[in-house]
Design an enzyme around this catalytic site. Structure first.
Site, short mmCIF file in Angstrom:
data_model
loop_
_atom_site.label_atom_id
_atom_site.label_comp_id
_atom_site.label_asym_id
_atom_site.label_seq_id
_atom_site.Cartn_x
_atom_site.Cartn_y
_atom_site.Cartn_z
N TYR A 94 47.17 -14.77 -83.14
CA TYR A 94 48.08 -14.20 -82.15
C TYR A 94 49.47 -14.01 -82.72
CZ TYR A 94 50.00 -13.64 -77.39
OH TYR A 94 50.59 -13.17 -76.24
N SER B 197 41.37 -18.57 -83.84
CA SER B 197 42.22 -18.43 -82.67
C SER B 197 42.05 -17.04 -82.05
CB SER B 197 43.68 -18.73 -83.04
OG SER B 197 44.47 -18.87 -81.88
N GLN B 198 43.11 -16.25 -81.92
CA GLN B 198 42.92 -14.89 -81.41
C GLN B 198 41.87 -14.15 -82.24
OE1 GLN B 198 45.95 -11.46 -80.26
NE2 GLN B 198 45.69 -11.50 -82.47
N HIS C 219 44.56 -27.28 -83.52
CA HIS C 219 44.22 -25.87 -83.46
C HIS C 219 43.76 -25.30 -84.81
CE1 HIS C 219 43.95 -22.09 -81.48
NE2 HIS C 219 44.91 -21.50 -82.18
#
Length: 324
Positions: free
Chosen positions: A91, A186-187, A301
């Protein structure tokens, strides 16, 4: 600290998410519209000091025929078409510098990194692909752009670009079109999961801490961005909650997981406060293809970072270099 369910509960968890009844029609129509534009990939060599990897600037026509920029990297020493890995970035990032992300090309794959339109202003290297489509009011960030109508939502354009990226790499003379995998964190993991649900006959997939999975649950249990953009938007537009989640129903990774069949590796950090691990497990449990998941007990993350990649790379080599 744990931010979500513990591991035994994650193995038992199943998402209650239900996609819209016209989910498949929405995406088949969207992709048919995009394919009305010539893909028109162009490949331009980029001069670098690298001795073992070649870098190319690849551009193709994505959603709306808009140009989408990518880096394509390939081993200099090659004989015949190679397997390919298409990667999607995190992101607010971008495709970065030509010298970034050398892992996959160094391991013998053609490696394409797609620039996510309208992003890339938050990190060094950045992005190079604008989003020429405007949207109505949104919360600062990207997540709420056009969110009150699925036809206008930014991730309709991004996911369409991503499908076209796979189509573009399959057209490259450097690539064996039957041996293509997708990866992302993630994204990027959320985009890769969408592609896995929309593109047939992928050879392998890897989703690290995937974003945009089990979204309504995520907004209720994390206080971290980017999901806080949704909370901020809905705090100001209290009457739009159901409308917003109706839009997000067309973009939730759970729905794409139910339609994906490529052999897949998921990973999650049990201390991830950005993409809670239950949302990754929700997508994992819904995934219809052969699958594995690694839960990293004391990671956040990063979802295992390079150690996770060290598990996946040999698996990709076996599947993509030798076929499913």
């Amino acid at each position: 600290m744990l931010t979500d369910l513990d591991l035994p509960a994650l193995w038992e968890y199943r998402s209650s998410f239900q996609e819209p009844a016209d989910f498949d029609d929405f995406w088949s129509g969207t992709l048919a519209e995009a394919r009305g534009h010539e893909l028109a990939p162009t490949l331009t060599p980029v001069e670098t000091p690298l001795e073992t990897v070649e870098v190319f600037d690849l551009t193709f026509a994505g959603f709306g025929g808009h140009p989408v920029r990518c880096w394509l990297r390939a081993p200099r020493q090659r004989s015949g078409p190679l397997p390919a890995v298409v990667q999607f970035h995190g992101y607010a990032s971008g495709r970065g510098h030509p010298l970034d992300d050398l892992l996959w090309a160094s391991a013998g794959f053609v490696h394409l990194v797609m620039d996510v339109r309208g992003q890339g202003g938050a990190y060094a290297g950045g992005g190079a692909t604008p989003d020429p489509v405007g949207s109505g009011p949104s919360h600062p960030g990207f997540l709420t752009r056009g969110i009150e109508d699925p036809r206008d939502y930014v991730y309709r354009r991004v996911f369409t670009d991503a499908v076209r990226a796979v189509e573009a790499v399959r057209q490259s003379p450097l690539v064996d079109p039957g041996r293509v995998g997708v990866v992302g964190a993630s994204q990027g993991g959320g985009i890769a999961l969408a592609v896995a649900g929309l593109v047939p006959e992928l050879g392998a997939a890897h989703f690290q801490a995937p974003f945009l999975c089990d979204v309504r649950r995520a907004t209720r249990i994390t206080g971290s961005g980017p999901y806080t953009e949704l909370a901020g938007y809905l705090a100001a537009r209290r009457d739009r909650v159901e409308q917003v989640f109706a839009t997000l129903g067309y973009f939730d990774g759970i729905a794409f997981a139910r339609r994906a069949d490529a052999p897949a590796w998921f990973s999650a950090g049990l201390m991830d406060g950005v993409c809670p691990p239950s949302t990754a497990f929700g997508a994992f449990h819904a995934y219809t293809g052969a699958k594995q998941i690694r839960a990293w007990e004391y990671n956040g993350h990063d979802a295992g970072g390079s150690d996770d990649l060290a598990v996946v790379l040999p698996a990709f080599r076996d599947l993509l270099k030798h076929g499913r």
